[in-house]
Structure formats: C-alpha cells, structure tokens
Write a protein that holds these residues in place. Structure first.
Motif, PDB file in Angstrom:
ATOM      1  N   TRP A   1       8.969   1.730 -23.443  1.00 39.45           N
ATOM      2  CA  TRP A   1       9.275   2.980 -23.961  1.00 39.45           C
ATOM      3  C   TRP A   1      10.699   1.845 -23.895  1.00 39.45           C
ATOM      4  N   THR A   2      11.793   1.621 -25.452  1.00 37.78           N
ATOM      5  CA  THR A   2      12.840   1.015 -25.352  1.00 37.78           C
ATOM      6  C   THR A   2      13.875   1.557 -25.605  1.00 37.78           C
ATOM      7  N   ALA A   3      15.363   0.358 -25.308  1.00 33.49           N
ATOM      8  CA  ALA A   3      15.856   1.486 -25.104  1.00 33.49           C
ATOM      9  C   ALA A   3      16.717   2.122 -26.318  1.00 33.49           C
ATOM     10  N   ASP A   4      16.831   1.742 -27.717  1.00 32.85           N
ATOM     11  CA  ASP A   4      17.257   2.481 -28.633  1.00 32.85           C
ATOM     12  C   ASP A   4      16.837   4.000 -28.463  1.00 32.85           C
ATOM     13  N   ARG A   5      15.350   4.051 -28.139  1.00 28.22           N
ATOM     14  CA  ARG A   5      14.697   5.658 -28.402  1.00 28.22           C
ATOM     15  C   ARG A   5      15.024   6.832 -27.496  1.00 28.22           C
ATOM     16  N   GLY A   6      15.912   5.372 -26.505  1.00 29.39           N
ATOM     17  CA  GLY A   6      16.383   6.302 -25.499  1.00 29.39           C
ATOM     18  C   GLY A   6      18.214   6.554 -25.627  1.00 29.39           C
TER      19      GLY A   6
END
Length: 222
Positions: free
Chosen positions: A44-49
């Motif tokens: 999972w990526t930071a931009d989704r967070g």
C-alpha cells in the motif's frame, strides 16, 4: 479474542504502567502506526494514505464500538486475502513482546519518545534541539575516553549487558539518534556494543575538547 485483549491489557500495565496505558490519544497513535505499517507491508502506498486521511476527517465522527467492529471485519478480510492466520499472529506477537529483553527495549523506546508527539521517535529537527541527560552524557564521555584530562577522544565504544541501567540509558540514546547498537562479540563478553553518533559525541564535549577524526570523519571532506 477476550483472552488476547486480557493478555495485552496485563502486558501494557507491566511494561508501561497505569498512566501511559490509560492515555487514549497515545493508544490511537500507536494503533494508526501499526495499521499503516501493516498496509505498507502489503504494498500500500503513502499517497493512498494521505487521500484517505482527508476523506475520513471530512466525514461525520463515528461511534467507537461500531468502528471497532469495522476494524475487526476489514482486518480479517485483509488477512484472508493475504493468507495470514490472524489468531496465530496475534498470539505470536504477544509471546514476543512479553519476553523480558523485548520489554526492556520497548520501555527504552517509550522513554525516548518526544513528549506530546504522535511520532514514536524524535525527528531530526527534534534531535538537533535535544541535549544529553546527565546519565547519557556520563556514558558518552566514558565511551569517548574523555576524563577531563584528555582534550581529544581516543575511542568510541561502550559495552553494556542487557537489563542494567547503562543498557537502558544507551537504548534511549539509540532511539534519540545519539548512539548505535551493534551485535555482541566474543571480545565484548557476549554483551551488546554501542557506539556514539556524531550528534551524540558532540553533545558530550566540554569546551576545548574535540573528536578523533578517524572515529568521526566528516562526510564529503577531502
């Protein structure tokens, strides 16, 4: 799950005491940290967070009990799709964190945690503004071989057995960015070896003292 919750509750009191265990804000901080680390471990990526933080905090506040139910359902679903046994991993982690040596390391990390911050460790800017405690400074000067007569350090190491006061202090220094821990060796009698970072060593110096260049080279210097 009741047995798991009870075991975690008992471990919290033993490891941190009543006050830290009852800190609702910090409990939420650590839950979010672990949830993010799990998501990160699955790709999972930071931009989704960041996108989800804006989305969630733009909606009405939910009811804690129902949200716990949602957490448990989605966690189980995530574990299913990744082939993870949720019960086995929960037991394994509690078994790990209740080991005496791990408890000491967790306590040291908690002691070094910046007050009032959601982050579990100090940032680089916070480290820059932090001085060594008297106990840390005493250990740092011993590690450097500075006794008040020498004007330059001649070594950079300190050996401390797990469980002792010096070990706990050194672990605090590691978490604060003032020291590094290395594997034990036969020469150290089987105990961990610690060395100071430049940030830690410079804070231990008295006026007129300096560090041995071979131990603390300046990166990029000719």
């Amino acid at each position: 799950m009741r047995d798991h919750q009870t075991r975690v509750g008992a471990w919290m009191i033993d490891c941190f005491g009543e006050e830290v265990s009852a800190d609702k804000t910090e409990r939420a901080d650590r839950f979010i940290e672990e949830a993010l680390e799990l998501a990160q471990a699955t790709g999972w990526t930071a931009d989704r967070g960041h996108a989800l933080v804006d989305y969630v905090f733009g909606r009405p506040v939910g009811e804690p009990g129902q949200e716990v139910g949602g957490v448990m359902v989605t966690l189980a679903a995530l574990c299913n799709v990744h082939g993870i046994d949720i019960d086995a991993e929960a037991r394994r982690e509690v078994d790990r964190i209740t080991q005496p040596d791990i408890v000491l390391k967790i306590r040291a990390k908690q002691a070094a945690k910046p007050t009032g911050s959601a982050l579990p460790v100090a940032t680089a800017s916070a480290v820059a503004a932090t001085a060594l405690s008297p106990a840390q400074r005493e250990i740092a000067r011993h590690a450097l071989g500075l006794d008040g007569r020498r004007r330059q350090s001649y070594r950079n190491h300190y050996v401390a057995g797990e469980g002792g006061d010096d070990f706990v202090t050194l672990r605090e220094m590691v978490e604060a960015g003032f020291a590094r821990q290395h594997r034990a060796s036969p020469l150290s009698g089987g105990d961990p070896i610690f060395t100071l970072t430049r940030a830690g060593a410079e804070r231990a110096l008295d006026p007129g003292e300096n560090l041995k260049p071979e131990h603390f080279p300046i990166i990029g210097a000719d």
